[in-house]
Design an enzyme around this catalytic site. Structure first.
Site, PDB file in Angstrom:
ATOM      1  N   SER A   1       7.088   1.823  -7.940  1.00 32.76           N
ATOM      2  CA  SER A   1       8.519   2.028  -7.716  1.00 32.76           C
ATOM      3  C   SER A   1       8.692   2.170  -6.211  1.00 32.76           C
ATOM      4  O   SER A   1       7.943   2.887  -5.561  1.00 32.76           O
ATOM      5  CB  SER A   1       8.977   3.323  -8.388  1.00 32.76           C
ATOM      6  OG  SER A   1      10.168   3.785  -7.758  1.00 32.76           O
TER       7      SER A   1
ATOM      8  N   ASP B   1      14.329   1.081  -8.613  1.00 36.64           N
ATOM      9  CA  ASP B   1      15.041   2.134  -9.353  1.00 36.64           C
ATOM     10  C   ASP B   1      16.487   2.171  -8.889  1.00 36.64           C
ATOM     11  O   ASP B   1      16.809   2.764  -7.854  1.00 36.64           O
ATOM     12  CB  ASP B   1      14.377   3.492  -9.107  1.00 36.64           C
ATOM     13  CG  ASP B   1      13.145   3.674  -9.967  1.00 36.64           C
ATOM     14  OD1 ASP B   1      12.123   4.163  -9.461  1.00 36.64           O
ATOM     15  OD2 ASP B   1      13.219   3.334 -11.167  1.00 36.64           O
TER      16      ASP B   1
ATOM     17  N   HIS C   1      15.258  -1.342 -12.795  1.00 32.55           N
ATOM     18  CA  HIS C   1      15.423  -0.247 -13.767  1.00 32.55           C
ATOM     19  C   HIS C   1      16.818   0.317 -13.503  1.00 32.55           C
ATOM     20  O   HIS C   1      17.033   1.026 -12.523  1.00 32.55           O
ATOM     21  CB  HIS C   1      14.332   0.806 -13.538  1.00 32.55           C
ATOM     22  CG  HIS C   1      14.462   2.009 -14.402  1.00 32.55           C
ATOM     23  ND1 HIS C   1      13.720   3.150 -14.184  1.00 32.55           N
ATOM     24  CD2 HIS C   1      15.237   2.277 -15.474  1.00 32.55           C
ATOM     25  CE1 HIS C   1      14.022   4.063 -15.102  1.00 32.55           C
ATOM     26  NE2 HIS C   1      14.943   3.559 -15.900  1.00 32.55           N
TER      27      HIS C   1
ATOM     28  N   GLY D   1      16.060   9.907 -12.452  1.00 33.96           N
ATOM     29  CA  GLY D   1      16.900  10.358 -11.345  1.00 33.96           C
ATOM     30  C   GLY D   1      16.166  10.604 -10.053  1.00 33.96           C
ATOM     31  O   GLY D   1      16.714  10.352  -8.970  1.00 33.96           O
ATOM     32  N   PHE D   2      14.917  11.069 -10.145  1.00 32.03           N
ATOM     33  CA  PHE D   2      14.213  11.403  -8.907  1.00 32.03           C
ATOM     34  C   PHE D   2      12.717  11.127  -9.030  1.00 32.03           C
ATOM     35  O   PHE D   2      12.148  11.249 -10.111  1.00 32.03           O
ATOM     36  CB  PHE D   2      14.414  12.894  -8.548  1.00 32.03           C
ATOM     37  CG  PHE D   2      15.837  13.251  -8.248  1.00 32.03           C
ATOM     38  CD1 PHE D   2      16.692  13.679  -9.250  1.00 32.03           C
ATOM     39  CD2 PHE D   2      16.347  13.098  -6.952  1.00 32.03           C
ATOM     40  CE1 PHE D   2      18.030  13.976  -8.978  1.00 32.03           C
ATOM     41  CE2 PHE D   2      17.674  13.395  -6.678  1.00 32.03           C
ATOM     42  CZ  PHE D   2      18.518  13.834  -7.699  1.00 32.03           C
TER      43      PHE D   2
ATOM     44  N   ASP E   1       6.699   5.691 -16.911  1.00 30.68           N
ATOM     45  CA  ASP E   1       7.281   5.879 -15.582  1.00 30.68           C
ATOM     46  C   ASP E   1       7.608   7.349 -15.393  1.00 30.68           C
ATOM     47  O   ASP E   1       8.392   7.923 -16.149  1.00 30.68           O
ATOM     48  CB  ASP E   1       8.556   5.030 -15.490  1.00 30.68           C
ATOM     49  CG  ASP E   1       9.304   5.209 -14.182  1.00 30.68           C
ATOM     50  OD1 ASP E   1      10.321   4.519 -14.005  1.00 30.68           O
ATOM     51  OD2 ASP E   1       8.898   6.048 -13.365  1.00 30.68           O
TER      52      ASP E   1
END
Ligand code: DX5
Length: 223
Positions: free
Chosen positions: A8, A35, A66, A142-143, A175
Protein backbone atom coordinates in the site's frame (compact mmCIF):
# COMPACT_ATOMS: atom_id res chain seq x y z
CA UNK A 1 -2.35 -19.55 -5.96
CA UNK A 2 1.16 -18.11 -5.61
CA UNK A 3 1.93 -15.73 -2.76
CA UNK A 4 1.64 -12.08 -3.84
CA UNK A 5 3.22 -9.19 -1.96
CA UNK A 6 1.36 -5.94 -2.66
CA UNK A 7 2.44 -2.68 -1.02
CA UNK A 8 0.00 0.00 0.00
CA UNK A 9 1.47 3.40 -0.87
CA UNK A 10 -0.33 4.96 2.10
CA UNK A 11 2.99 5.33 4.03
CA UNK A 12 4.80 6.81 1.01
CA UNK A 13 6.10 10.36 0.90
CA UNK A 14 3.22 11.95 -1.01
CA UNK A 15 5.66 14.50 -2.43
CA UNK A 16 7.59 11.60 -4.05
CA UNK A 17 4.87 9.09 -4.91
CA UNK A 18 6.19 8.43 -8.40
CA UNK A 19 9.69 7.71 -7.15
CA UNK A 20 8.34 5.31 -4.52
CA UNK A 21 6.27 3.49 -7.16
CA UNK A 22 9.39 3.00 -9.29
CA UNK A 23 11.38 1.75 -6.28
CA UNK A 24 8.57 -0.66 -5.32
CA UNK A 25 8.34 -2.03 -8.85
CA UNK A 26 12.11 -2.50 -8.96
CA UNK A 27 11.88 -4.34 -5.62
CA UNK A 28 9.69 -7.01 -7.24
CA UNK A 29 6.23 -6.28 -5.84
CA UNK A 30 3.37 -8.11 -7.57
CA UNK A 31 1.06 -5.07 -7.73
CA UNK A 32 0.68 -1.68 -6.03
CA UNK A 33 -2.37 -0.83 -3.93
CA UNK A 34 -3.82 2.68 -3.79
CA UNK A 35 -5.83 3.30 -0.61
CA UNK A 36 -8.44 5.79 -1.78
CA UNK A 37 -10.20 7.46 1.15
CA UNK A 38 -12.96 10.07 0.91
CA UNK A 39 -13.14 11.38 4.49
CA UNK A 40 -16.73 10.05 4.76
CA UNK A 41 -16.68 6.24 4.75
CA UNK A 42 -13.43 6.55 6.72
CA UNK A 43 -12.12 9.57 8.70
CA UNK A 44 -9.18 10.11 6.37
CA UNK A 45 -8.61 11.65 2.93
CA UNK A 46 -5.91 10.47 0.53
CA UNK A 47 -5.67 10.54 -3.29
CA UNK A 48 -7.93 10.27 -6.30
CA UNK A 49 -7.75 8.99 -9.87
CA UNK A 50 -5.60 11.84 -11.21
CA UNK A 51 -2.78 11.03 -8.76
CA UNK A 52 -2.96 7.36 -9.73
CA UNK A 53 -2.97 8.24 -13.43
CA UNK A 54 0.14 10.41 -12.96
CA UNK A 55 2.04 7.39 -11.60
CA UNK A 56 0.63 4.84 -14.05
CA UNK A 57 3.17 5.38 -16.88
CA UNK A 58 6.14 5.10 -14.49
CA UNK A 59 5.88 1.37 -13.83
CA UNK A 60 4.66 -1.78 -15.57
CA UNK A 61 3.26 -3.60 -12.51
CA UNK A 62 -0.49 -3.71 -11.90
CA UNK A 63 -2.41 -1.13 -9.87
CA UNK A 64 -5.35 -1.89 -7.60
CA UNK A 65 -7.65 0.76 -6.13
CA UNK A 66 -9.07 0.06 -2.67
CA UNK A 67 -12.04 2.44 -2.58
CA UNK A 68 -12.83 3.33 1.02
CA UNK A 69 -15.46 5.76 -0.24
CA UNK A 70 -19.19 6.33 -0.12
CA UNK A 71 -20.97 5.83 -3.49
CA UNK A 72 -17.87 4.39 -5.24
CA UNK A 73 -20.04 3.45 -8.23
CA UNK A 74 -20.15 7.14 -9.20
CA UNK A 75 -16.43 7.21 -10.04
CA UNK A 76 -15.60 3.67 -11.18
CA UNK A 77 -14.67 4.67 -14.77
CA UNK A 78 -12.19 7.26 -13.43
CA UNK A 79 -10.18 4.61 -11.55
CA UNK A 80 -10.14 2.15 -14.44
CA UNK A 81 -9.17 4.93 -16.86
CA UNK A 82 -6.41 5.92 -14.42
CA UNK A 83 -4.92 2.46 -14.95
CA UNK A 84 -6.31 0.27 -12.14
CA UNK A 85 -6.78 -3.35 -13.30
CA UNK A 86 -8.54 -4.26 -10.03
CA UNK A 87 -11.09 -2.15 -8.14
CA UNK A 88 -11.98 -3.10 -4.57
CA UNK A 89 -15.16 -1.82 -2.91
CA UNK A 90 -16.82 -2.23 0.49
CA UNK A 91 -20.37 -3.68 0.29
CA UNK A 92 -21.61 -1.29 3.00
CA UNK A 93 -21.02 1.60 0.59
CA UNK A 94 -23.14 0.14 -2.23
CA UNK A 95 -26.86 0.58 -2.94
CA UNK A 96 -26.86 -2.28 -5.51
CA UNK A 97 -23.82 -4.54 -4.93
CA UNK A 98 -24.44 -7.02 -7.77
CA UNK A 99 -24.82 -4.16 -10.24
CA UNK A 100 -21.63 -2.47 -9.04
CA UNK A 101 -19.59 -5.68 -9.13
CA UNK A 102 -20.76 -6.23 -12.70
CA UNK A 103 -20.08 -2.61 -13.65
CA UNK A 104 -16.42 -2.94 -12.61
CA UNK A 105 -16.04 -5.96 -14.90
CA UNK A 106 -17.92 -4.22 -17.71
CA UNK A 107 -15.24 -1.51 -17.54
CA UNK A 108 -12.60 -4.20 -18.16
CA UNK A 109 -11.25 -4.42 -14.60
CA UNK A 110 -11.45 -7.19 -12.01
CA UNK A 111 -13.81 -6.87 -9.05
CA UNK A 112 -12.61 -6.96 -5.44
CA UNK A 113 -14.81 -6.94 -2.34
CA UNK A 114 -13.37 -5.74 0.98
CA UNK A 115 -14.84 -6.86 4.31
CA UNK A 116 -14.02 -4.75 7.36
CA UNK A 117 -13.38 -6.74 10.57
CA UNK A 118 -17.00 -6.51 11.77
CA UNK A 119 -18.49 -7.16 8.30
CA UNK A 120 -19.63 -10.79 7.93
CA UNK A 121 -18.74 -13.02 5.00
CA UNK A 122 -22.49 -13.30 4.46
CA UNK A 123 -22.43 -9.91 2.70
CA UNK A 124 -20.52 -11.44 -0.20
CA UNK A 125 -21.38 -15.16 -0.18
CA UNK A 126 -24.20 -14.77 -2.73
CA UNK A 127 -22.13 -12.70 -5.16
CA UNK A 128 -19.02 -14.85 -5.60
CA UNK A 129 -19.75 -15.36 -9.30
CA UNK A 130 -19.07 -11.64 -9.75
CA UNK A 131 -16.00 -11.46 -7.48
CA UNK A 132 -12.36 -11.91 -8.47
CA UNK A 133 -10.75 -10.98 -5.16
CA UNK A 134 -11.95 -11.11 -1.56
CA UNK A 135 -10.16 -8.78 0.86
CA UNK A 136 -10.42 -9.66 4.55
CA UNK A 137 -9.36 -6.51 6.42
CA UNK A 138 -7.24 -7.21 9.49
CA UNK A 139 -7.69 -3.66 10.77
CA UNK A 140 -10.55 -1.18 10.58
CA UNK A 141 -10.16 0.80 7.32
CA UNK A 142 -8.87 4.35 7.44
CA UNK A 143 -5.28 4.41 8.62
CA UNK A 144 -1.98 2.59 8.24
CA UNK A 145 0.20 1.52 11.14
CA UNK A 146 -2.60 -0.16 13.11
CA UNK A 147 -2.20 -3.41 15.07
CA UNK A 148 -2.98 -6.65 13.17
CA UNK A 149 -6.20 -8.29 14.42
CA UNK A 150 -5.27 -11.98 14.85
CA UNK A 151 -8.93 -12.57 15.69
CA UNK A 152 -9.55 -12.25 11.95
CA UNK A 153 -7.68 -15.52 11.23
CA UNK A 154 -10.77 -17.73 11.66
CA UNK A 155 -12.58 -15.37 9.26
CA UNK A 156 -9.71 -15.72 6.75
CA UNK A 157 -10.02 -19.51 7.04
CA UNK A 158 -13.80 -19.30 6.59
CA UNK A 159 -13.27 -17.09 3.52
CA UNK A 160 -10.87 -19.70 2.11
CA UNK A 161 -13.52 -22.40 2.65
CA UNK A 162 -16.20 -20.21 1.04
CA UNK A 163 -13.98 -19.62 -2.01
CA UNK A 164 -13.43 -23.39 -2.28
CA UNK A 165 -17.20 -23.94 -2.50
CA UNK A 166 -17.43 -21.41 -5.33
CA UNK A 167 -15.19 -23.46 -7.60
CA UNK A 168 -13.68 -20.17 -8.84
CA UNK A 169 -10.08 -18.94 -8.54
CA UNK A 170 -10.81 -15.94 -6.33
CA UNK A 171 -7.76 -14.27 -4.76
CA UNK A 172 -7.87 -14.02 -0.95
CA UNK A 173 -6.17 -10.82 0.17
CA UNK A 174 -5.45 -9.51 3.67
CA UNK A 175 -4.72 -5.91 4.58
CA UNK A 176 -3.79 -4.26 7.85
CA UNK A 177 -0.80 -4.70 10.14
CA UNK A 178 0.81 -7.26 7.82
CA UNK A 179 4.53 -7.55 8.60
CA UNK A 180 7.25 -10.07 9.53
CA UNK A 181 5.55 -11.01 12.81
CA UNK A 182 2.01 -11.36 11.45
CA UNK A 183 2.19 -12.56 7.83
CA UNK A 184 2.67 -16.23 8.78
CA UNK A 185 -0.58 -16.35 10.75
CA UNK A 186 -2.51 -14.85 7.85
CA UNK A 187 -0.84 -17.24 5.40
CA UNK A 188 -1.59 -20.30 7.54
CA UNK A 189 -5.21 -19.17 7.75
CA UNK A 190 -5.42 -19.22 3.94
CA UNK A 191 -4.51 -15.81 2.51
CA UNK A 192 -2.50 -15.63 -0.72
CA UNK A 193 -2.24 -11.86 -1.33
CA UNK A 194 -0.64 -9.70 1.37
CA UNK A 195 -0.95 -5.93 1.58
CA UNK A 196 1.86 -4.32 3.53
CA UNK A 197 2.34 -0.63 4.19
CA UNK A 198 4.12 0.58 7.29
CA UNK A 199 5.97 -2.71 7.90
CA UNK A 200 7.43 -2.72 4.39
CA UNK A 201 8.65 0.85 4.79
CA UNK A 202 10.54 -0.21 7.94
CA UNK A 203 12.90 -2.59 6.09
CA UNK A 204 16.35 -1.31 5.04
CA UNK A 205 15.24 -1.61 1.41
CA UNK A 206 11.94 -2.45 -0.32
CA UNK A 207 13.70 -5.43 -1.95
CA UNK A 208 14.68 -6.81 1.48
CA UNK A 209 11.10 -6.41 2.68
CA UNK A 210 9.42 -7.95 -0.33
CA UNK A 211 11.81 -10.94 -0.24
CA UNK A 212 11.45 -11.46 3.53
CA UNK A 213 7.66 -11.18 3.55
CA UNK A 214 7.35 -13.51 0.56
CA UNK A 215 9.69 -16.07 2.16
CA UNK A 216 7.76 -15.97 5.45
CA UNK A 217 4.39 -16.39 3.73
CA UNK A 218 5.63 -19.25 1.55
CA UNK A 219 7.24 -21.01 4.52
CA UNK A 220 4.05 -20.72 6.55
CA UNK A 221 1.96 -22.18 3.73
CA UNK A 222 4.43 -25.04 3.27
CA UNK A 223 4.51 -25.92 7.00
C1 DX5 B 1 -6.34 0.77 6.10
C2 DX5 B 1 -5.33 0.61 5.01
C3 DX5 B 1 -4.05 0.00 5.57
C4 DX5 B 1 -2.94 -0.04 4.57
C5 DX5 B 1 -1.83 -0.93 5.06
O1 DX5 B 1 -7.48 1.40 5.58
O2 DX5 B 1 -5.87 -0.20 3.97
O3 DX5 B 1 -4.35 -1.29 6.02
O4 DX5 B 1 -3.42 -0.49 3.37
O5 DX5 B 1 -1.30 -0.29 6.18
P1 DX5 B 1 -0.41 -1.06 7.24
O6 DX5 B 1 0.35 -2.15 6.50
O7 DX5 B 1 0.49 0.01 7.78
O8 DX5 B 1 -1.36 -1.61 8.24
Amino acid sequence: MAVKIVPSVLPADFARLGEDCVALAEAGVDRIQWDVMDGRFVPNLTFGPDVIAACRPLVACGFEAHLMCERPEEMLPRYVDAGCELVIVHPETLRQPHQTYGAIRDLGARTGVALSPATPLGLVEHALDRVDLLLVMTVDPGFGGQRYLATMEPKIAAARALIATSGRSIELEVDGGIGPDTIAGAARAGADVFISGSALWKYATFADGVADLRRRAEAARAA
